[in-house]
Design a protein around this motif. Structure first.
Motif, PDB file in Angstrom:
ATOM      1  N   VAL A 165      65.701  21.976 -44.944  1.00 30.07           N
ATOM      2  CA  VAL A 165      66.433  20.713 -44.823  1.00 30.07           C
ATOM      3  C   VAL A 165      65.709  19.759 -43.875  1.00 30.07           C
ATOM      4  O   VAL A 165      65.736  18.550 -44.066  1.00 30.07           O
ATOM      5  CB  VAL A 165      67.877  20.973 -44.324  1.00 30.07           C
ATOM      6  CG1 VAL A 165      68.577  19.691 -43.964  1.00 30.07           C
ATOM      7  CG2 VAL A 165      68.659  21.713 -45.375  1.00 30.07           C
ATOM      8  N   VAL A 166      65.050  20.288 -42.863  1.00 34.25           N
ATOM      9  CA  VAL A 166      64.369  19.460 -41.874  1.00 34.25           C
ATOM     10  C   VAL A 166      62.843  19.533 -42.029  1.00 34.25           C
ATOM     11  O   VAL A 166      62.115  19.356 -41.066  1.00 34.25           O
ATOM     12  CB  VAL A 166      64.785  19.859 -40.439  1.00 34.25           C
ATOM     13  CG1 VAL A 166      66.245  19.522 -40.204  1.00 34.25           C
ATOM     14  CG2 VAL A 166      64.502  21.325 -40.177  1.00 34.25           C
ATOM     15  N   ASP A 167      62.380  19.785 -43.230  1.00 35.45           N
ATOM     16  CA  ASP A 167      60.945  19.851 -43.489  1.00 35.45           C
ATOM     17  C   ASP A 167      60.289  18.512 -43.138  1.00 35.45           C
ATOM     18  O   ASP A 167      60.886  17.446 -43.355  1.00 35.45           O
ATOM     19  CB  ASP A 167      60.709  20.178 -44.971  1.00 35.45           C
ATOM     20  CG  ASP A 167      59.292  20.613 -45.240  1.00 35.45           C
ATOM     21  OD1 ASP A 167      59.013  21.821 -45.126  1.00 35.45           O
ATOM     22  OD2 ASP A 167      58.449  19.742 -45.538  1.00 35.45           O
ATOM     23  N   PRO A 168      59.086  18.534 -42.598  1.00 34.93           N
ATOM     24  CA  PRO A 168      58.439  17.278 -42.227  1.00 34.93           C
ATOM     25  C   PRO A 168      58.023  16.413 -43.430  1.00 34.93           C
ATOM     26  O   PRO A 168      57.766  15.226 -43.269  1.00 34.93           O
ATOM     27  CB  PRO A 168      57.204  17.727 -41.434  1.00 34.93           C
ATOM     28  CG  PRO A 168      56.993  19.140 -41.789  1.00 34.93           C
ATOM     29  CD  PRO A 168      58.319  19.696 -42.174  1.00 34.93           C
ATOM     30  N   VAL A 169      57.978  16.999 -44.622  1.00 34.97           N
ATOM     31  CA  VAL A 169      57.553  16.253 -45.808  1.00 34.97           C
ATOM     32  C   VAL A 169      58.782  15.725 -46.553  1.00 34.97           C
ATOM     33  O   VAL A 169      59.685  16.483 -46.905  1.00 34.97           O
ATOM     34  CB  VAL A 169      56.701  17.152 -46.735  1.00 34.97           C
ATOM     35  CG1 VAL A 169      56.287  16.406 -47.999  1.00 34.97           C
ATOM     36  CG2 VAL A 169      55.476  17.662 -45.994  1.00 34.97           C
ATOM     37  N   LYS A 170      58.792  14.419 -46.788  1.00 36.59           N
ATOM     38  CA  LYS A 170      59.946  13.779 -47.447  1.00 36.59           C
ATOM     39  C   LYS A 170      60.215  14.356 -48.832  1.00 36.59           C
ATOM     40  O   LYS A 170      61.370  14.528 -49.224  1.00 36.59           O
ATOM     41  CB  LYS A 170      59.718  12.272 -47.589  1.00 36.59           C
ATOM     42  CG  LYS A 170      59.874  11.492 -46.342  1.00 36.59           C
ATOM     43  CD  LYS A 170      59.668  10.014 -46.644  1.00 36.59           C
ATOM     44  CE  LYS A 170      59.740   9.208 -45.373  1.00 36.59           C
ATOM     45  NZ  LYS A 170      59.539   7.776 -45.646  1.00 36.59           N
ATOM     46  N   ASN A 171      59.160  14.640 -49.586  1.00 33.53           N
ATOM     47  CA  ASN A 171      59.350  15.154 -50.941  1.00 33.53           C
ATOM     48  C   ASN A 171      60.072  16.495 -50.944  1.00 33.53           C
ATOM     49  O   ASN A 171      60.843  16.788 -51.858  1.00 33.53           O
ATOM     50  CB  ASN A 171      58.011  15.276 -51.666  1.00 33.53           C
ATOM     51  CG  ASN A 171      57.478  13.944 -52.105  1.00 33.53           C
ATOM     52  OD1 ASN A 171      58.096  12.907 -51.869  1.00 33.53           O
ATOM     53  ND2 ASN A 171      56.324  13.950 -52.755  1.00 33.53           N
ATOM     54  N   VAL A 172      59.834  17.317 -49.939  1.00 35.32           N
ATOM     55  CA  VAL A 172      60.529  18.601 -49.844  1.00 35.32           C
ATOM     56  C   VAL A 172      62.009  18.360 -49.551  1.00 35.32           C
ATOM     57  O   VAL A 172      62.880  18.969 -50.184  1.00 35.32           O
ATOM     58  CB  VAL A 172      59.889  19.504 -48.764  1.00 35.32           C
ATOM     59  CG1 VAL A 172      60.688  20.781 -48.571  1.00 35.32           C
ATOM     60  CG2 VAL A 172      58.446  19.823 -49.135  1.00 35.32           C
ATOM     61  N   ARG A 173      62.302  17.467 -48.634  1.00 29.64           N
ATOM     62  CA  ARG A 173      63.707  17.164 -48.321  1.00 29.64           C
ATOM     63  C   ARG A 173      64.412  16.543 -49.520  1.00 29.64           C
ATOM     64  O   ARG A 173      65.574  16.872 -49.812  1.00 29.64           O
ATOM     65  CB  ARG A 173      63.794  16.239 -47.104  1.00 29.64           C
ATOM     66  CG  ARG A 173      63.264  16.868 -45.827  1.00 29.64           C
ATOM     67  CD  ARG A 173      63.579  16.034 -44.592  1.00 29.64           C
ATOM     68  NE  ARG A 173      63.215  14.642 -44.673  1.00 29.64           N
ATOM     69  CZ  ARG A 173      62.083  14.115 -44.228  1.00 29.64           C
ATOM     70  NH1 ARG A 173      61.177  14.892 -43.646  1.00 29.64           N
ATOM     71  NH2 ARG A 173      61.857  12.818 -44.320  1.00 29.64           N
ATOM     72  N   LEU A 174      63.722  15.677 -50.239  1.00 35.11           N
ATOM     73  CA  LEU A 174      64.304  15.070 -51.436  1.00 35.11           C
ATOM     74  C   LEU A 174      64.551  16.119 -52.518  1.00 35.11           C
ATOM     75  O   LEU A 174      65.618  16.135 -53.145  1.00 35.11           O
ATOM     76  CB  LEU A 174      63.380  13.973 -51.975  1.00 35.11           C
ATOM     77  CG  LEU A 174      63.856  13.245 -53.229  1.00 35.11           C
ATOM     78  CD1 LEU A 174      65.160  12.505 -52.943  1.00 35.11           C
ATOM     79  CD2 LEU A 174      62.791  12.273 -53.708  1.00 35.11           C
ATOM     80  N   CYS A 175      63.597  17.000 -52.729  1.00 35.45           N
ATOM     81  CA  CYS A 175      63.767  18.088 -53.694  1.00 35.45           C
ATOM     82  C   CYS A 175      64.959  18.950 -53.310  1.00 35.45           C
ATOM     83  O   CYS A 175      65.765  19.343 -54.163  1.00 35.45           O
ATOM     84  CB  CYS A 175      62.490  18.927 -53.758  1.00 35.45           C
ATOM     85  SG  CYS A 175      62.578  20.331 -54.877  1.00 35.45           S
ATOM     86  N   TRP A 176      65.098  19.236 -52.013  1.00 36.10           N
ATOM     87  CA  TRP A 176      66.228  20.036 -51.517  1.00 36.10           C
ATOM     88  C   TRP A 176      67.539  19.338 -51.868  1.00 36.10           C
ATOM     89  O   TRP A 176      68.463  19.952 -52.396  1.00 36.10           O
ATOM     90  CB  TRP A 176      66.114  20.228 -50.009  1.00 36.10           C
ATOM     91  CG  TRP A 176      67.016  21.285 -49.461  1.00 36.10           C
ATOM     92  CD1 TRP A 176      66.662  22.564 -49.155  1.00 36.10           C
ATOM     93  CD2 TRP A 176      68.411  21.170 -49.142  1.00 36.10           C
ATOM     94  NE1 TRP A 176      67.756  23.242 -48.675  1.00 36.10           N
ATOM     95  CE2 TRP A 176      68.833  22.416 -48.664  1.00 36.10           C
ATOM     96  CE3 TRP A 176      69.335  20.144 -49.233  1.00 36.10           C
ATOM     97  CZ2 TRP A 176      70.143  22.660 -48.273  1.00 36.10           C
ATOM     98  CZ3 TRP A 176      70.641  20.386 -48.854  1.00 36.10           C
ATOM     99  CH2 TRP A 176      71.035  21.631 -48.376  1.00 36.10           C
ATOM    100  N   ALA A 177      67.614  18.048 -51.565  1.00 35.09           N
ATOM    101  CA  ALA A 177      68.859  17.305 -51.801  1.00 35.09           C
ATOM    102  C   ALA A 177      69.202  17.239 -53.284  1.00 35.09           C
ATOM    103  O   ALA A 177      70.353  17.473 -53.676  1.00 35.09           O
ATOM    104  CB  ALA A 177      68.738  15.894 -51.222  1.00 35.09           C
TER     105      ALA A 177
END
Length: 189
Positions: free
Chosen positions: A160-172
């Protein structure tokens, strides 16, 4: 294979291969007393061919191949480690999710779960971490809830707090539908 489309086709068939192997090693496929039956050979085939193929396809350089392979995570894990999918509430004296009566994981199962977490959830590449999120989606959809909560939840929450935006977006995008009130995780008491 050189063609990513061929690798995607193979990845799309992983679930069906796992279903066939599960049927071959299931309760109806008892090994014959005198000669190494289908059950053990199906399990050997799973660990020697299917699991390495699954891991290779999940780490592929093409996103479509990785995504297709990640969809087969639940079936691949269930075929390789059917003991994980036994409901812990069926045992005696269990009081919930982490009862003392839960048997320890087999060594090969533990190695597989650790490998998935180390290589994908904690991977150096953001692509690997996004693949782990998609793997968790498969596990949430197609596995008993205790498999996800016991093995895959903690590393997923850290993303959830990954430094990469794409990872956080994929999570959401991937996990939010499961958390909503009508989702599989939202209806959990």
């Amino acid at each position: 294979a050189e063609s990513w489309r061929l690798r995607q086709l193979v990845a799309s068939q992983l679930g069906a291969v796992c279903d066939a192997l599960s049927a071959a090693s299931g309760p109806g496929a008892e090994p014959e007393p005198g000669g190494g039956g289908d059950g053990s050979s199906a399990k050997d085939l799973t660990w020697s061919v299917v699991v390495p193929l699954f891991l290779q396809l999940c780490g592929d350089g093409v996103a479509e191949v990785r995504d297709e392979a990640a969809r087969a995570t639940s079936k691949a894990v269930q075929t390789a480690a059917p003991e994980l999918f036994i409901d812990p509430r069926d045992g005696e004296g269990s009081s919930g999710s982490l009862g003392g009566s839960k048997p320890p994981l087999l060594a090969e199962t533990s190695r597989l779960v650790r490998h998935l977490i180390r290589t994908f959830a904690r991977g150096r590449s953001f692509r690997a971490r996004m693949t782990y999120i998609r793997m968790c989606d498969s596990v949430i959809r197609d596995s008993p809830l205790h498999v996800f909560t016991d093995l895959f939840l903690r590393p997923l929450v850290r993303l959830v707090v990954d430094p990469v935006k794409n990872v956080r977006l994929c999570w959401a995008i991937t996990i939010a539908p499961h958390i909503r009130k009508v989702g599989r995780l939202g209806s959990n008491p």
